[in-house]
Write a protein that holds these residues in place. Structure first.
Motif, short mmCIF file in Angstrom:
data_model
loop_
_atom_site.label_atom_id
_atom_site.label_comp_id
_atom_site.label_asym_id
_atom_site.label_seq_id
_atom_site.Cartn_x
_atom_site.Cartn_y
_atom_site.Cartn_z
N ARG A 21 57.29 101.61 47.58
CA ARG A 21 56.69 100.32 47.28
C ARG A 21 57.40 99.20 48.02
NH1 ARG A 21 57.32 95.90 45.81
NH2 ARG A 21 59.50 96.40 45.40
N ALA A 23 56.58 94.89 49.30
CA ALA A 23 55.65 93.77 49.17
C ALA A 23 54.79 93.70 50.44
CB ALA A 23 56.41 92.48 48.94
N LYS A 25 52.33 92.74 53.17
CA LYS A 25 51.83 91.44 53.63
C LYS A 25 50.39 91.53 54.14
CE LYS A 25 55.97 90.02 52.86
NZ LYS A 25 56.26 89.45 51.55
N GLY A 77 51.28 82.15 49.74
CA GLY A 77 51.96 83.45 49.75
C GLY A 77 51.00 84.61 49.97
N GLN A 88 47.08 88.88 52.38
CA GLN A 88 46.64 89.80 51.33
C GLN A 88 45.24 89.42 50.85
OE1 GLN A 88 49.52 88.09 51.40
NE2 GLN A 88 51.26 89.35 50.76
N TYR A 160 53.81 89.93 33.25
CA TYR A 160 54.60 90.53 34.33
C TYR A 160 54.96 91.98 34.01
CZ TYR A 160 55.33 86.25 37.03
OH TYR A 160 55.15 85.15 37.81
N CYS A 178 51.21 93.96 46.39
CA CYS A 178 52.09 92.80 46.57
C CYS A 178 51.93 91.86 45.38
CB CYS A 178 51.76 92.05 47.85
SG CYS A 178 53.01 90.77 48.22
N PRO A 179 53.02 91.52 44.71
CA PRO A 179 52.96 90.48 43.69
C PRO A 179 52.99 89.12 44.40
CG PRO A 179 55.20 91.35 43.83
CD PRO A 179 54.41 92.01 44.92
N ILE A 180 52.31 88.13 43.85
CA ILE A 180 52.18 86.85 44.57
C ILE A 180 52.35 85.66 43.63
CG2 ILE A 180 50.54 85.40 45.88
CD1 ILE A 180 49.32 88.34 46.64
N GLY A 182 53.09 82.81 45.37
CA GLY A 182 52.92 81.78 46.40
C GLY A 182 51.56 81.12 46.32
N VAL A 207 50.44 85.00 37.78
CA VAL A 207 50.85 85.63 39.03
C VAL A 207 49.62 86.35 39.61
CG1 VAL A 207 51.63 87.75 37.85
CG2 VAL A 207 52.64 87.15 40.06
N LYS A 222 64.37 98.19 53.03
CA LYS A 222 64.63 97.60 51.71
C LYS A 222 66.10 97.23 51.57
CE LYS A 222 61.80 99.22 48.27
NZ LYS A 222 61.03 97.99 48.14
N ARG A 224 68.93 95.66 48.66
CA ARG A 224 69.15 95.31 47.26
C ARG A 224 70.64 95.14 47.02
NH1 ARG A 224 64.33 94.85 47.35
NH2 ARG A 224 62.82 95.46 45.74
C1 FMN Z 1 56.90 87.51 41.02
C2 FMN Z 1 56.89 87.76 42.50
C3 FMN Z 1 56.24 86.87 43.34
C4 FMN Z 1 56.16 87.14 44.72
N1 FMN Z 1 55.41 86.32 45.53
C5 FMN Z 1 55.16 86.70 46.79
C6 FMN Z 1 54.20 86.01 47.58
O1 FMN Z 1 53.63 85.01 47.18
N2 FMN Z 1 53.93 86.47 48.82
C7 FMN Z 1 54.57 87.58 49.33
O2 FMN Z 1 54.26 87.98 50.46
N3 FMN Z 1 55.50 88.25 48.61
C8 FMN Z 1 55.79 87.85 47.36
N4 FMN Z 1 56.71 88.54 46.59
C9 FMN Z 1 57.40 89.69 47.19
C10 FMN Z 1 58.92 89.53 47.27
O3 FMN Z 1 59.26 88.64 48.30
C11 FMN Z 1 59.50 90.93 47.48
O4 FMN Z 1 59.21 91.72 46.36
C12 FMN Z 1 61.02 90.91 47.69
O5 FMN Z 1 61.35 90.21 48.86
C13 FMN Z 1 61.57 92.34 47.80
O6 FMN Z 1 60.91 93.07 48.80
P1 FMN Z 1 60.15 94.44 48.48
O7 FMN Z 1 59.21 94.17 47.32
O8 FMN Z 1 59.37 94.72 49.74
O9 FMN Z 1 61.15 95.47 48.16
C14 FMN Z 1 56.82 88.26 45.24
C15 FMN Z 1 57.53 89.12 44.37
C16 FMN Z 1 57.54 88.89 43.02
C17 FMN Z 1 58.23 89.87 42.12
#
Ligand code: FMN
Length: 234
Positions: A21, A23, A25, A77, A88, A160, A178-180, A182, A207, A222, A224
């Motif tokens: 998993r 995020a 794009k 976002g 997205q 959430y 992808c959670p968003i 933005g 969200v 990744k 962390r």
């Molecule tokens: C609540 C939340 C909001 C997020 N908002 C956005 C967003 O608007 N656009 C985006 O591209 N990624 C968004 N992300 C993704 C994070 O940037 C991403 O999870 C983090 O950098 C870690 O990367 P990974 O999920 O690829 O491991 C969001 C993540 C979370 C948990």
């Protein structure tokens, strides 16, 4: 449930899913998630736990390109502005907005909560009376969730949990997400009211979440913090 001897296999699957998993794009716009798989994702949301079992969220799925276009300008976002793509919003197989219930429904003793406890949870009146008291104390004295904003934020926290479960369920099936966060809250609320019949007095967007299949490999590996930086054993 699966027998304990399968635990190593399950651990492996879980580990693979969490590493898979990321995020996402940009999704492959040609690939759609099968209905049965998406139903499983939705079921993992529906069966998610929530504080007091009040289920204070609703998921709005936005599938038509015209409706998604209404969100583009202020969803920075998810609109691809950062990488010059359709983002997205333009590429996801499924795109959702998790809505948090406001104080109109989630304040203690509300009509909505009485109906929820009677009809959904099928609780007897004496138990409902007990929960009403405990929930009022929880809101007013224990967690200081008094004003409308605080109640909405509490609802969002429950949303959430459903969000995370959906993304993990998707990852276990090889589906990206992808959670968003933005997006501009006020403009989103206004569009939801005008075009989606969502009453802002009852729901606030918490969200957004997109699902589909990645168009390309993640740009970065990744990263962390180390386990000992995020976990303390006492
Ligand atoms: C609540 C939340 C909001 C997020 N908002 C956005 C967003 O608007 N656009 C985006 O591209 N990624 C968004 N992300 C993704 C994070 O940037 C991403 O999870 C983090 O950098 C870690 O990367 P990974 O999920 O690829 O491991 C969001 C993540 C979370 C948990």
């Amino acid at each position: 449930m699966t027998h304990a001897t399968d635990s190593a296999d399950i651990q492996n699957l879980i580990s693979q899913a969490f590493n898979f998993r990321h995020a996402t794009k940009v999704f492959d716009p040609a690939r759609k998630i099968h209905d049965s798989e998406f139903d499983t994702i939705l079921e993992s949301a529906r069966l998610s736990p929530s504080s007091f079992g009040m289920e204070p969220w609703h998921l709005l799925l936005v599938q038509s390109p015209e409706k998604r276009a209404l969100l583009r300008d202020f969803s920075w976002g998810a609109n691809g502005a950062f990488n010059g793509s359709a983002g997205q919003l333009g590429t996801a197989s499924h795109f959702g907005i998790l809505l948090a219930h406001t104080g109109a429904t989630m304040r203690h003793h509300s009509d909505y909560l009485q109906q929820h406890m009677q009809e959904v949870k099928q609780l007897p009146d004496d138990v409902i009376g007990f929960i009403n008291g405990a929930y009022q104390k929880f809101q007013e004295q224990d967690f200081h969730i008094a004003d409308d904003r605080q109640i909405t934020d509490w609802s969002a926290r429950q949303a959430y949990i459903a969000l995370a479960n959906m993304m993990t369920t998707a990852a276990l099936m090889g589906i990206d997400s992808c959670p968003i966060e933005g997006f501009e809250m006020d403009k989103t609320s206004a569009v939801l009211a005008e075009h989606f019949d969502i009453d802002p007095a009852r729901y606030q967007p918490a969200v957004m979440v997109a699902f589909g299949y990645r168009a390309e490999a993640p740009a970065h590996p990744k990263t962390r913090r180390a386990m000992e930086q995020v976990v303390t054993w006492a």
